[in-house]
Design a protein around this motif. Structure first.
Motif, short mmCIF file in Angstrom:
data_model
loop_
_atom_site.label_atom_id
_atom_site.label_comp_id
_atom_site.label_asym_id
_atom_site.label_seq_id
_atom_site.Cartn_x
_atom_site.Cartn_y
_atom_site.Cartn_z
N UNK A 185 0.85 -1.46 -0.01
CA UNK A 185 -0.03 0.03 0.16
C UNK A 185 0.95 1.08 -0.17
N UNK A 186 2.15 1.27 -0.09
CA UNK A 186 2.97 2.57 0.12
C UNK A 186 2.92 3.09 -1.35
N UNK A 187 2.61 4.37 -1.30
CA UNK A 187 2.82 5.29 -2.35
C UNK A 187 4.15 5.56 -2.76
N UNK A 188 4.40 5.19 -4.11
CA UNK A 188 6.07 5.43 -4.49
C UNK A 188 5.87 6.53 -5.79
N UNK A 189 7.02 7.54 -5.74
CA UNK A 189 7.37 7.99 -6.67
C UNK A 189 9.11 7.67 -7.09
N UNK A 190 8.95 6.87 -8.47
CA UNK A 190 10.25 6.32 -8.83
C UNK A 190 10.69 7.11 -9.99
N UNK A 191 11.97 7.28 -9.82
CA UNK A 191 12.90 8.09 -11.01
C UNK A 191 13.94 7.01 -11.18
N UNK A 192 13.81 6.55 -12.73
CA UNK A 192 14.54 5.58 -13.18
C UNK A 192 15.05 5.73 -14.70
N UNK A 193 16.28 5.17 -14.88
CA UNK A 193 16.62 4.84 -16.17
C UNK A 193 16.41 3.64 -16.77
N UNK A 194 16.19 2.63 -15.85
CA UNK A 194 15.85 1.28 -16.28
C UNK A 194 14.27 1.39 -16.69
N UNK A 195 14.14 1.59 -18.02
CA UNK A 195 12.76 2.08 -18.31
C UNK A 195 11.78 0.98 -18.24
N UNK A 196 12.15 -0.14 -18.87
CA UNK A 196 11.39 -1.29 -19.18
C UNK A 196 10.75 -1.87 -17.71
N UNK A 197 11.58 -1.94 -16.79
CA UNK A 197 11.42 -2.56 -15.43
C UNK A 197 10.57 -1.76 -14.74
N UNK A 198 10.97 -0.34 -14.77
CA UNK A 198 10.07 0.70 -14.13
C UNK A 198 8.78 0.87 -14.63
N UNK A 199 8.57 0.87 -15.96
CA UNK A 199 7.20 1.17 -16.30
C UNK A 199 6.58 -0.25 -16.13
N UNK A 200 7.02 -1.40 -16.16
CA UNK A 200 6.10 -2.81 -15.87
C UNK A 200 5.36 -2.54 -14.44
N UNK A 201 6.14 -2.06 -13.69
CA UNK A 201 5.55 -2.04 -12.27
C UNK A 201 4.76 -0.60 -11.65
N UNK A 202 4.64 0.23 -12.87
CA UNK A 202 4.01 1.55 -12.62
C UNK A 202 2.77 1.38 -12.94
N UNK A 203 1.89 2.13 -12.17
CA UNK A 203 0.50 2.49 -12.44
C UNK A 203 0.38 3.45 -13.50
#
Length: 235
Positions: A185-203
């Motif tokens: 339930x944690x709200x997360x703001x993620x900054x990442x250059x690992x684009x595929x991994x980060x987009x796959x877990x993002x709302x």
């Protein structure tokens, strides 16, 4: 809306770094900001956390403007910043680094319970509780940096490049941990250059280019975006 950034502009010693950055983060969401080096991702996070004063624009947290507040006040409101490069106290032990994270009155009240939660999430940190942070591996240091952020008892956890400099196996481990934190339930703001991994877990996600928000959508939508596929996925 939990966090709103409206037309944010910021600079370093008069040199513009952000020109027009806008995005929102809802309660319980994982929102990712992607972009190339120099796009303004880290500057955006640093401005939200109060380390850099904006030149113009607004930052609202639960409807209250926080732009211009000092960093410790913003942290006390429940905004935790896990910085790029970890920024640990290398001569302090793992346990001492974690306890530094619970410096607010609200966090101290539940310090023991949160410490157990962090040790459950990262068993290796419990094994190395009395070891100096500077002697940990890169992956363990990143776990410690995230754990220290969680010790604040944050309402929103901001992670700046958590996979930077890690081996692929450790990158997977860090992203799995972020998924687990998000499922709790944690709200997360993620900054990442690992684009595929980060987009796959993002709302939802936003794309920054030269300090400006140029695209937004769900993680799945941006993975299929022609611009994202060409610019960041090499397709």
């Amino acid at each position: 809306m939990l966090l709103e950034v409206r037309h944010l502009a910021a600079s370093y010693d008069g040199v513009p770094a952000l020109h027009d950055v806008s995005f929102t983060v809802g309660e319980g969401e994982v929102v990712t900001i992607i972009g190339s080096n120099g796009a303004g991702k880290t500057t955006t996070i640093r401005t939200i956390s109060g380390q850099l004063r904006p030149d113009r624009g607004e930052i609202l947290f639960r409807g209250t403007r926080i732009d211009g507040l000092p960093a410790h006040r913003i942290a006390e409101m429940g905004i935790a910043h896990v910085p790029e490069g970890r920024r640990l106290f290398n001569r302090l032990t793992v346990l001492q680094n974690l306890l530094v994270g619970s410096f607010t009155r609200r966090a101290r009240a539940t310090e023991d319970a949160m410490l157990e939660r962090v040790f459950t999430l990262f068993p290796r940190l419990k094994e190395r509780a009395n070891q100096r942070a500077g002697t940990l591996s890169g992956g363990e240091q990143q776990m410690l940096a995230i754990g220290r952020g969680l010790m604040l008892q944050p309402v929103i956890l901001m992670l700046d490049e958590p996979s930077l400099g890690l081996a692929p196996m450790l990158v997977d481990e860090i992203f799995n941990t972020i998924r687990q934190i998000a499922r709790e339930g944690m709200t997360i703001l993620l900054v990442e250059q690992n684009v595929r991994e980060s987009l796959e877990l993002s709302d939802r996600a936003y794309v920054l280019q030269t300090g400006t928000t140029v695209a937004e959508g769900t993680g799945a939508e941006l993975l299929e975006s022609e611009m994202v596929r060409r610019a960041y996925l090499g397709l």
